[in-house]
Every structure is written in C-alpha cells, then in structure tokens.
Design a protein around this motif. Structure first.
Motif, mmCIF file in Angstrom:
data_model
loop_
_atom_site.group_PDB
_atom_site.id
_atom_site.type_symbol
_atom_site.label_atom_id
_atom_site.label_comp_id
_atom_site.label_asym_id
_atom_site.label_seq_id
_atom_site.Cartn_x
_atom_site.Cartn_y
_atom_site.Cartn_z
ATOM 1 N N PRO A 230 34.653 1.319 30.118
ATOM 2 C CA PRO A 230 34.228 2.426 29.306
ATOM 3 C C PRO A 230 32.817 1.773 28.284
ATOM 4 O O PRO A 230 32.958 0.477 27.345
ATOM 5 C CB PRO A 230 35.216 3.040 28.102
ATOM 6 N N VAL A 231 32.022 1.933 28.333
ATOM 7 C CA VAL A 231 30.771 1.861 27.142
ATOM 8 C C VAL A 231 31.322 1.534 25.837
ATOM 9 O O VAL A 231 30.551 0.479 24.777
ATOM 10 C CB VAL A 231 29.321 2.743 27.512
ATOM 11 N N PHE A 232 32.117 2.827 25.221
ATOM 12 C CA PHE A 232 32.590 2.935 23.753
ATOM 13 C C PHE A 232 33.209 1.374 23.359
ATOM 14 O O PHE A 232 32.995 0.877 22.112
ATOM 15 C CB PHE A 232 33.625 3.752 23.651
ATOM 16 N N ASN A 294 28.988 -5.200 15.806
ATOM 17 C CA ASN A 294 28.252 -6.394 16.659
ATOM 18 C C ASN A 294 27.002 -6.357 17.310
ATOM 19 O O ASN A 294 26.860 -6.026 18.127
ATOM 20 C CB ASN A 294 29.045 -6.445 17.984
ATOM 21 N N LEU A 295 25.874 -5.725 16.533
ATOM 22 C CA LEU A 295 24.676 -5.815 16.832
ATOM 23 C C LEU A 295 24.141 -6.457 16.739
ATOM 24 O O LEU A 295 24.671 -7.523 16.313
ATOM 25 C CB LEU A 295 24.410 -4.522 16.130
ATOM 26 N N LYS A 296 22.881 -7.117 17.245
ATOM 27 C CA LYS A 296 22.364 -8.060 16.865
ATOM 28 C C LYS A 296 21.869 -8.157 15.903
ATOM 29 O O LYS A 296 21.148 -7.009 15.878
ATOM 30 C CB LYS A 296 20.805 -8.107 17.605
ATOM 31 N N PRO A 297 22.254 -9.065 14.413
ATOM 32 C CA PRO A 297 21.759 -9.195 13.445
ATOM 33 C C PRO A 297 19.420 -9.198 13.680
ATOM 34 O O PRO A 297 18.830 -9.151 14.210
ATOM 35 C CB PRO A 297 21.634 -10.729 13.233
ATOM 36 N N ALA A 298 19.382 -8.183 12.850
ATOM 37 C CA ALA A 298 17.737 -7.730 12.268
ATOM 38 C C ALA A 298 17.478 -8.146 11.211
ATOM 39 O O ALA A 298 18.361 -7.267 10.086
ATOM 40 C CB ALA A 298 17.671 -6.646 13.129
ATOM 41 N N SER A 299 16.855 -8.133 11.284
ATOM 42 C CA SER A 299 15.867 -8.283 9.509
ATOM 43 C C SER A 299 15.161 -7.241 9.310
ATOM 44 O O SER A 299 14.239 -6.522 10.378
ATOM 45 C CB SER A 299 14.788 -9.527 9.618
ATOM 46 N N LYS A 354 20.174 -3.789 26.793
ATOM 47 C CA LYS A 354 21.526 -3.330 27.977
ATOM 48 C C LYS A 354 22.096 -1.619 26.958
ATOM 49 O O LYS A 354 22.578 -0.756 27.733
ATOM 50 C CB LYS A 354 23.337 -3.595 27.650
ATOM 51 N N LYS A 355 21.644 -1.859 25.766
ATOM 52 C CA LYS A 355 21.621 -0.225 25.788
ATOM 53 C C LYS A 355 22.827 0.842 25.426
ATOM 54 O O LYS A 355 22.611 1.937 25.537
ATOM 55 C CB LYS A 355 20.558 0.952 25.764
ATOM 56 N N TYR A 356 23.820 -0.329 25.300
ATOM 57 C CA TYR A 356 25.411 0.379 24.920
ATOM 58 C C TYR A 356 25.570 0.788 23.595
ATOM 59 O O TYR A 356 25.895 2.763 23.415
ATOM 60 C CB TYR A 356 26.081 -0.660 24.791
ATOM 61 N N PHE A 357 25.348 1.155 22.865
ATOM 62 C CA PHE A 357 24.837 1.605 21.876
ATOM 63 C C PHE A 357 24.525 2.926 21.646
ATOM 64 O O PHE A 357 24.857 3.736 21.132
ATOM 65 C CB PHE A 357 24.635 1.195 20.002
ATOM 66 N N ALA A 359 23.660 4.239 24.131
ATOM 67 C CA ALA A 359 24.056 5.513 25.427
ATOM 68 C C ALA A 359 25.519 6.652 24.930
ATOM 69 O O ALA A 359 25.448 7.104 25.421
ATOM 70 C CB ALA A 359 24.670 4.246 26.670
ATOM 71 N N VAL A 360 26.118 5.836 23.773
ATOM 72 C CA VAL A 360 27.163 6.437 23.612
ATOM 73 C C VAL A 360 26.941 7.344 22.007
ATOM 74 O O VAL A 360 27.581 7.962 21.342
ATOM 75 C CB VAL A 360 28.832 5.898 23.026
ATOM 76 N N GLN A 361 25.960 6.553 21.251
ATOM 77 C CA GLN A 361 26.165 7.146 20.306
ATOM 78 C C GLN A 361 25.608 9.239 19.591
ATOM 79 O O GLN A 361 26.349 9.667 18.878
ATOM 80 C CB GLN A 361 24.862 6.097 18.756
ATOM 81 N N PRO A 362 24.637 9.061 20.619
ATOM 82 C CA PRO A 362 24.677 10.824 20.379
ATOM 83 C C PRO A 362 26.098 11.695 20.501
ATOM 84 O O PRO A 362 25.637 12.671 20.502
ATOM 85 C CB PRO A 362 23.764 11.016 21.964
ATOM 86 N N ASP A 363 27.186 11.037 21.325
ATOM 87 C CA ASP A 363 28.948 11.693 20.759
ATOM 88 C C ASP A 363 29.075 11.327 19.982
ATOM 89 O O ASP A 363 30.268 12.468 19.956
ATOM 90 C CB ASP A 363 28.881 11.511 22.577
ATOM 91 N N PHE A 364 28.862 10.989 18.925
ATOM 92 C CA PHE A 364 29.447 10.367 17.688
ATOM 93 C C PHE A 364 29.004 12.112 16.637
ATOM 94 O O PHE A 364 27.798 12.045 16.777
ATOM 95 C CB PHE A 364 29.558 9.211 17.066
ATOM 96 N N ASN A 365 30.248 12.401 16.079
ATOM 97 C CA ASN A 365 29.651 13.607 16.094
ATOM 98 C C ASN A 365 31.183 14.228 14.607
ATOM 99 O O ASN A 365 32.211 13.182 15.057
ATOM 100 C CB ASN A 365 29.784 15.018 16.638
ATOM 101 N N THR A 366 30.952 14.540 13.945
ATOM 102 C CA THR A 366 32.079 15.523 13.135
ATOM 103 C C THR A 366 32.200 16.383 13.247
ATOM 104 O O THR A 366 31.040 17.835 13.323
ATOM 105 C CB THR A 366 31.728 15.162 11.432
ATOM 106 N N LYS A 367 32.995 17.297 12.876
ATOM 107 C CA LYS A 367 33.189 19.083 13.600
ATOM 108 C C LYS A 367 34.508 19.712 12.324
ATOM 109 O O LYS A 367 33.837 18.779 10.725
ATOM 110 C CB LYS A 367 35.064 18.535 14.513
ATOM 111 N N GLY A 368 34.808 20.636 12.520
ATOM 112 C CA GLY A 368 34.895 21.269 10.735
ATOM 113 C C GLY A 368 35.691 20.436 9.938
ATOM 114 O O GLY A 368 36.019 21.207 8.945
ATOM 115 N N ASP A 369 36.520 19.897 10.499
ATOM 116 C CA ASP A 369 37.902 18.931 10.000
ATOM 117 C C ASP A 369 37.127 17.644 9.310
ATOM 118 O O ASP A 369 37.232 17.247 9.045
ATOM 119 C CB ASP A 369 39.107 19.393 10.629
ATOM 120 N N LYS A 370 35.842 17.784 9.508
ATOM 121 C CA LYS A 370 35.064 16.758 9.029
ATOM 122 C C LYS A 370 35.577 14.849 9.116
ATOM 123 O O LYS A 370 35.459 14.339 8.755
ATOM 124 C CB LYS A 370 35.483 16.133 7.150
#
Length: 402
Positions: A230-232, A294-299, A354-357, A359-370
């Motif tokens: 699983p990508v997550f 674990n993102l690749k370090p970036a300047s 591979k663009k793993y992050f 691919a799944v980031q659009p499914d990260f969310n908060t709902k009514g319970d915050k």
C-alpha cells in the motif's frame, strides 16, 4: 437562479474535466451547445479560462493557486495550453511539449506544490496528443501525466472521457552524465567500418550469428511479481517536536524550524515551512507537530529542508493549521502514524520518480470532527503503550492536508 454551463459536444475537454473534477453539478447545470459559455443570473461569460476559474472558485478555490503571484502563473499556463495545442503543426506541438517538459524538470505540478487549474487544463490538451509523448524526449511530462491521470481521472472515475495511457515509469531513464570521448575512438570506428565493408557474404553471416547469440543471451526469465505494498505505508509520517523556530534569513514567508523527529539523542532536523502568514513565531516554539519525514531533502532559499510539517487548509483557503497529536502526554518524538488495515515498512527516502506522496496526498483530509484522515480512516499514532492516539487540527473542517 442556477448557473448554466454550455459545452460543445466532443470539444472543450478542459471544461468538461474541470466541471467533473470539481463536482460542480451542485452549482452549475451542464448543457450541450455549439459554443462554450457560462450564464450566471442572466450574465454571460466567455473564454475557457474565465469559465474554469468560476467553476473552481465555487467548488475548490485552492485550484486557483495561493497568493497573487501563484494565481497569475496558474492563469498564464492555463491560457498557454489553450493556444499551444490547438490547430498547431507537428513542429509547434513538439515545441509545446518540450516547453512543458522543461517546466516539469524539478516540479511535481505545473505550478506550485499542489494540483491547480493549470494541471487540469494542460492535461486535457496533452491527453489528446498523448501518442506524441516519448520517454527520451518528454520524460518529465510522462511522470506528471501519469500522476494526474491516476489522481484525477482514474480516482474520480473519468476514464470514459479520458482513456488512461499505459505508462511504465521504470522505462523513464535517469539523467546520465555526458561521456567523454576517448582519443582514437573515431579512428578505430572508421577502421572497423572499412573492415566490415570489405567483408562479403561470409562476413554478413558471421555478423548475423553473433547478433542472434547476443539476443538469446540477453533473454532472461521474468522475475516473479512482488506483492504490491500500500502506497500510504511507504510514507514515513512521524510525531515531531519543534525545539526552536526563527524567520528564514532570505525569505519573508518562511520559517526555519529545528525539530526533534526521534532520529536519535541530540539529533534534530532542519525543516523549512511557509507558515509566517499563518502563525506568529512565538506560537511556533516548543509545540508538537506531525512531520513527513522521508521526503528527499530539498534546498529552500539556500537552506536544506529535511522534511515537511503537515497542515490542514480550509476549503476556502482562509486558514492553514498545523496537525498535532490529540493527547501529547502519550506520545514522543519519532512515534509513527499508521492507518488500520494497511501494513508495510516506509521507504528510507521516497524515490522522487515514483511520486508516492503525490499519489495519496489528495486523500488526506479533515472532517467535521477536525481529526486527520486518509480517505475515511483516521491517522493513528503508534505509541509505546500500544494505545493509538489520533491527530487533530484546531478548527479546520473538511480541509485538505499537505
């Protein structure tokens, strides 16, 4: 009075994509027509970009970009796509793809760090010419195209309108350093060519036999397929604790944080975040956060950032809030986040190709319970006691997380 969007059949695919992706059915009715237009309370709007901006503003305003500069760039690339791919010669088309390929050299999306209207409009046009995409000439476009077709088209069941293109990212070559030509190579090559030219039928046969042997030698049995993880679970999302935060010396909008991510005694990460607009520096001191580790370090403006603090953004873009553990007394720096039902070890460093992050980031969310969620499953912190702890934000409901 509801707004009416008129779309010509079999054309204006960018309008159709934006309409369906933003799920604008609730605010705009769709009708077939000979020309594209938008009617709102008796007022008529023309122009593809203008109409797309209206749809986004009423449904997902974050697609318009963050800040005036970013928004202007989104509009510029949207307008560019409309003229760069319609009714052009083969030479002009290749030039457009090369320009896009160059833009995506060090970017995940066409503009900024998240999907925007520019990605949707450009994708709709590139999709019509996808047969012209080549691994050697447009590798960056191929990576981007695959990301958009998976997160926008396939995920939102739009494959009837935009048939997916089969892309094997393993075929996309890594950049290679130029090879230095050794002295004598050209001379030697000429001698070989002369030699081959002098050979007659027997020489041709020897050449063919060698080629056949080489092909047989190169054929290897296919390796057994590995089970798909699983990508997550490839992401290393952790609890972090900000020990110190100060303004970036060369960027007014950025903070430079020193964060304990559980890497070891006395080992702290430097992470750069664009949160100056949302938090005074005093509130960034000594606080718990959630870190993509674990993102690749970036300047970032001369300072290398080894991670990213996760925040929730309100649907209308009016707020950005840091994620943190619901109960900080039960966690420690380095505790990992998981979701129930998904198992696998995180990558040491996420391979950018591979663009793993993404691919799944659009499914990260908060709902009514915050509470923070991946799709409909809450983020859970794996604690030493074994009791899971959720992640929350202060007030943002129904927001995206990045």
């Amino acid at each position: 009075m509801a707004a009416i969007l008129k779309v010509p059949e079999n054309t204006a695919s960018e309008l159709l994509l934006v309409y369906k992706y933003t799920k604008a059915e609730g605010v705009v009715n769709l009708e077939n027509a000979t020309e594209a237009s938008l009617e709102v309370s008796g007022e008529k709007f023309d122009g593809i970009t203008t109409i797309c901006k209206y749809l986004a503003s009423k449904t997902q305003p974050q697609l318009l970009g963050e800040g005036k500069e970013n928004q202007a760039e989104v509009e510029a690339w949207s307008n560019w796509a409309i003229t760069a791919f319609k009714g052009v010669t083969s030479k002009e088309l290749n030039a457009a793809l090369q320009k896009l390929n160059e833009q995506l050299t060090s970017r995940t999306f066409v503009v900024g760090n998240q999907i925007s209207l520019a990605d949707l409009i450009v994708f709709a046009h590139v999709h019509h010419t996808s047969k012209n995409l080549r691994v050697k000439s447009t590798p960056n476009v191929l990576r981007w195209f695959d990301l958009i077709q998976n997160t926008v088209v396939i995920k939102n069941d739009l494959v009837k309108n935009f048939a997916p293109l089969e892309i094997n990212l393993d075929d996309v070559p890594e950049p290679e350093a130029p090879k230095k030509e050794k002295k004598g190579d050209k001379k030697g090559d000429k001698k070989e060519e002369k030699k081959d030219g002098e050979k007659k039928e027997g020489g041709k046969k020897d050449k063919k036999d060698k080629k056949d042997k080489k092909e047989k030698k190169e054929k290897k049995p296919a390796a057994p397929a590995e089970p798909e993880q699983p990508v997550f679970t490839r992401l290393d999302i952790r609890v972090g604790y900000i020990r110190k935060c100060e303004k970036h010396p060369d960027a007014d909008a950025l903070y430079v944080e020193e964060i304990d991510c559980g890497d070891g005694e006395g080992q702290y990460r430097t992470i750069v975040s664009g949160l100056v607009k949302w938090y005074p520096v005093e509130e960034m001191q000594n606080r718990w956060v959630i870190v993509m580790a674990n993102l690749k370090p970036a300047s970032m403006r001369g300072i290398k950032s080894a991670g990213m603090v996760l925040c929730a953004t309100a649907p209308d873009g009016s707020k950005v809030e840091l994620l943190s553990p619901v109960d900080t007394s039960k966690v420690k720096p380095g505790d990992r986040i998981y979701v129930e039902g998904l198992e696998g070890e995180p990558e040491k460093v996420l391979p950018p190709k591979k663009k793993y992050f993404e691919a799944v980031q659009p499914d990260f969310n908060t709902k009514g319970d915050k509470i923070a969620y991946f799709q409909d499953k809450p983020f859970l912190i794996k604690t030493a006691s074994g009791e899971p702890v959720k992640c929350e934000v202060a007030t943002v409901q129904g927001g995206g997380i990045k």
